[in-house]
Design an enzyme around this catalytic site. Structure first.
Site, PDB file in Angstrom:
ATOM      1  N   GLY A 141      19.521  29.240  77.105  1.00 51.53           N
ATOM      2  CA  GLY A 141      18.270  29.481  77.807  1.00 51.53           C
ATOM      3  C   GLY A 141      18.550  29.715  79.287  1.00 51.53           C
ATOM      4  O   GLY A 141      19.716  29.783  79.705  1.00 51.53           O
ATOM      5  N   ASP A 142      17.493  29.787  80.087  1.00 57.37           N
ATOM      6  CA  ASP A 142      17.707  30.128  81.496  1.00 57.37           C
ATOM      7  C   ASP A 142      18.556  29.084  82.223  1.00 57.37           C
ATOM      8  O   ASP A 142      19.414  29.434  83.035  1.00 57.37           O
ATOM      9  CB  ASP A 142      16.376  30.375  82.222  1.00 57.37           C
ATOM     10  N   ASP A 167      11.252  28.081  73.588  1.00 55.43           N
ATOM     11  CA  ASP A 167      10.180  28.083  74.600  1.00 55.43           C
ATOM     12  C   ASP A 167       9.748  29.504  74.983  1.00 55.43           C
ATOM     13  O   ASP A 167       8.668  29.692  75.536  1.00 55.43           O
ATOM     14  CB  ASP A 167      10.650  27.341  75.862  1.00 55.43           C
ATOM     15  N   MET A 209       6.277  21.725  71.086  1.00 56.12           N
ATOM     16  CA  MET A 209       7.220  21.855  72.207  1.00 56.12           C
ATOM     17  C   MET A 209       6.916  23.119  73.022  1.00 56.12           C
ATOM     18  O   MET A 209       5.922  23.794  72.791  1.00 56.12           O
ATOM     19  CB  MET A 209       8.650  21.889  71.678  1.00 56.12           C
TER      20      MET A 209
HETATM   21  O1  F6P Z   1      14.013  23.865  75.516  1.00 48.16           O
HETATM   22  C1  F6P Z   1      13.889  23.574  74.170  1.00 48.16           C
HETATM   23  C2  F6P Z   1      13.229  22.232  73.947  1.00 48.16           C
HETATM   24  O2  F6P Z   1      13.088  22.034  72.568  1.00 48.16           O
HETATM   25  C3  F6P Z   1      11.904  22.058  74.659  1.00 48.16           C
HETATM   26  O3  F6P Z   1      10.848  22.724  74.013  1.00 48.16           O
HETATM   27  C4  F6P Z   1      11.783  20.557  74.681  1.00 48.16           C
HETATM   28  O4  F6P Z   1      10.966  20.128  75.758  1.00 48.16           O
HETATM   29  C5  F6P Z   1      13.218  20.113  74.870  1.00 48.16           C
HETATM   30  O5  F6P Z   1      14.045  21.194  74.457  1.00 48.16           O
HETATM   31  C6  F6P Z   1      13.578  18.882  74.096  1.00 48.16           C
HETATM   32  O6  F6P Z   1      14.881  18.533  74.406  1.00 48.16           O
HETATM   33  P1  F6P Z   1      15.705  17.397  73.634  1.00 48.16           P
HETATM   34  O7  F6P Z   1      16.320  18.044  72.430  1.00 48.16           O
HETATM   35  O8  F6P Z   1      16.715  16.968  74.635  1.00 48.16           O
HETATM   36  O9  F6P Z   1      14.746  16.317  73.245  1.00 48.16           O
END
Ligand code: F6P
Length: 385
Positions: A141-142, A167, A209
């Site tokens: 991602g970014d 996202d 999410m």
């Molecule tokens: O960026 C992808 C994502 O799934 C987001 O939508 C979410 O806020 C985050 O990663 C969750 O991260 P983790 O897997 O660290 O809980």
């Protein structure tokens, strides 16, 4: 960027480059590295498979898979493995990433057991060069792509990025790997919730999410026929939500479905967060906050489902497989053409590429006057305003 290493021999029969060879005259095959970085999502393996097919079959290069993002290059010895055609057989439909990934631990300030942080740039670059890698493809991602770009610039690494994120907030591309599958899963959840909500005359809130953007919520909410969709891009008023629930009841619909994006704030305009194992704050919990407030203001029997990581796993949708496959092939072609510091994108119905610097700066939230918001309003969906 180090474009010395590859010399495209783009003699072409059908417009496609036919191969590349080392200009250093080492006599060995060019070897490229690939890593996946950031949160996993469906379609990462399809991209890895496409990279291996294109690199091995078209260009006769070797491909090294680097495990767990940059962490694999911080270890001694580095955690890598050669990826041959056999190794990627059957992974097109597999969720997750065969390479592993990581979404914590910046290589520039990597947490140490004694609580300090260490800049791992030197180790990563030394390992990269010792492995004899000629170029690197990073799928992320970014956030991940900015880190990888910084590393590539510091180490003179020819680098190409592929966007992935459920996202869907990378601005320069209409598609990022993983978004389509996440929307499918969230939509199916809304579909299923209709039955229970109707059977019990309930309000059911589905929290999805999306990090700071509401793309999953608005897409799955419309596709699943939600009554209320709340996204961080549009501030809400609780009274408007209560009014929609009452309106449903007045019209003889005994239930209401609310889809809320995780980054929607509480009524005091504060982010609702749950802390993670790595000491970072992560979003989560706005569904429960809203459930209590909706219950207070409407008296409706209210339940919350937090969809969480179900949105990231499982079989990739055909759309994600196609996107990932096209991106993988195009990324390898960029290396063959010695066009580095680029990111592949999907624009105007085809794969293009843009300067990586532009890609990581161009953040895309949901446009409050865009088509999906207009569509939701046109369908009578309450957006909370
Ligand atoms: O960026 C992808 C994502 O799934 C987001 O939508 C979410 O806020 C985050 O990663 C969750 O991260 P983790 O897997 O660290 O809980």
């Amino acid at each position: 960027m180090n474009s010395r290493v590859f010399r495209s021999v783009a003699r072409s029969l059908d417009g496609q480059p036919l191969g590349a060879e080392l200009s250093s005259g080492e006599g060995s095959k060019p070897r490229i590295g690939v890593l996946t970085s950031g949160g996993d999502c469906a379609g990462l393996n399809a991209a890895v498979r496409a990279i291996v097919h294109r690199a091995v079959s078209t260009y006769q290069w070797d491909v090294l898979g680097i495990e767990q993002s940059t962490h694999g290059l911080m270890s001694s010895p580095p955690k890598v493995r050669q990826l041959r055609l056999d190794d990627v057989d059957g992974i097109l439909t597999a969720g997750g990433t065969i390479l592993g990934t990581a979404n914590y631990g910046s290589p520039f300030a990597y947490p140490q057991p004694d609580g300090t942080v260490k800049d791992m740039t030197g180790t990563i670059l030394e390992n990269y060069h010792q492995l004899g890698l000629s170029a690197l493809i990073g799928i992320g991602g970014d956030g991940s792509l900015s880190i990888l770009r910084k590393l590539a610039n510091q180490g003179n690494i020819p680098f190409v990025g592929i966007p992935k994120t459920i996202d869907n907030d990378v601005g320069v591309t209409e598609r990022a790997i993983g978004f389509s599958t996440a929307v499918n899963i969230a939509t199916e959840a809304v579909d299923r919730l209709h039955f229970t909500a109707a059977s019990h005359s309930r309000v059911i809130i589905l929290e999805v999410m999306g990090r700071d953007a509401g793309h999953i919520a608005i897409s799955a909410g419309i596709a699943g026929g939600a009554d209320v969709i709340l996204i961080p891009e549009i501030p809400y008023n609780l009274e408007k939500i209560a009014a929609k629930i009452h309106q449903n009841q007045t019209l003889g619909k005994n239930y209401s479905l609310v889809v809320v994006a995780e980054a929607v704030r509480n009524e005091n305009n504060e982010a609702v967060v749950a802390s993670s194992g790595q000491g970072q704050n992560r979003l989560g919990g706005i569904g429960q906050v809203l459930a209590e407030r909706i219950n207070d203001s409407t008296g409706a029997d209210t339940r919350v489902i937090v969809l969480g990581h179900l949105q990231r796993g499982g079989t990739p949708s055909p759309f994600d497989r196609l996107t990932a496959s096209a991106f993988g092939v195009a990324a390898v072609d960029l290396i063959a053409q010695e066009r580095f510091d680029r990111m592949v994108t999907w624009q105007d119905r085809e794969v293009k590429d843009v300067a990586l610097a532009d890609a990581i700066q161009d953040y895309a939230a949901v446009d409050p006057s865009g088509t999906l918001v207009k569509t939701a309003r046109g369908l009578g969906i309450c957006l909370g305003d």
